[in-house]
Scaffold this active site. Sequence first.
Site, PDB file in Angstrom:
ATOM      1  N   GLU A 110       5.723   1.424   1.713  1.00 27.68           N
ATOM      2  CA  GLU A 110       6.809   0.522   2.101  1.00 27.68           C
ATOM      3  C   GLU A 110       8.159   1.084   1.659  1.00 27.68           C
ATOM      4  O   GLU A 110       9.153   0.990   2.380  1.00 27.68           O
ATOM      5  CB  GLU A 110       6.567  -0.868   1.511  1.00 27.68           C
ATOM      6  N   GLU A 130      -3.456  -3.329   1.735  1.00 27.34           N
ATOM      7  CA  GLU A 130      -3.386  -4.595   1.000  1.00 27.34           C
ATOM      8  C   GLU A 130      -4.459  -5.599   1.412  1.00 27.34           C
ATOM      9  O   GLU A 130      -4.952  -6.365   0.582  1.00 27.34           O
ATOM     10  CB  GLU A 130      -1.987  -5.214   1.165  1.00 27.34           C
TER      11      GLU A 130
END
Length: 256
Positions: A110, A130
């Site tokens: 990210e 995730e």
Amino acid sequence: MPVESDVIAVEMNDSIAEIVLNRPEQKNALSQTLARDLTEAVANLNETDVRAVIVRGAENTFSAGGDLQQSPDEFIEEVSASVDAIEKIHTSPIPYIAAIEGAAVGGGLELALACDLRIADENASLGLPETTVGIFPCAGGTRFLSRIIGTARAKELMLTGRLISGEQAASWGLVNRAVEPPAVMDTAHELTKTISSNSPTGIEATLRSTNEAFSRPVIEGMRWDVDLARTVADHPDFQEGKQAFLEGRDPEFQDR
């Protein structure tokens, strides 16, 4: 003034700066301290004459993501601090290049997605896994990835949680170039030299114009994701996912 930090190093070379994520014992995993120091470092560089910035990880690993040994509250505080750093990079008038060696996973990817350009080791591992531990990419991953590689491929990567190589990432447009491992930093420096030879005013205007279509929705969306993550982080799935990861076993998630 460079930020004083045990987990961030800022190296200056004329008009080029390098920000080094410096938690090698944790594979440069993100933390509240690292995220806050990174935000400060970017803010400080914005006040200098630096023409381009390279972000890299210490000891040949970009970043292994977040720390799963935190409590849900600590995790959300880390995510919130990471979003601050990601916003600062994404809205900077200075071009940022992520030099990805080893791995850029979860929050590490990210962070790389917030940069303007990405150079990867062709054998690097990249992904947003995730969902395999009961959470979701809540620090800009769902927002940036869809815009960079398209919704279909972004959903495939996030819903499966699988990792891809730097070579495949380049074929998908996730990174600008995939190169042999020793050439990552040389390639990043070549790009910074080319960029820094161009007009700073033109570069800043180009970044602002290119980001304008997405910057506000992305940033506002990331803030919404932090609130959503508070709910998900308190769910038993996240506790089971973290525990399974730390114990090296497959998680057993409950039905919806």
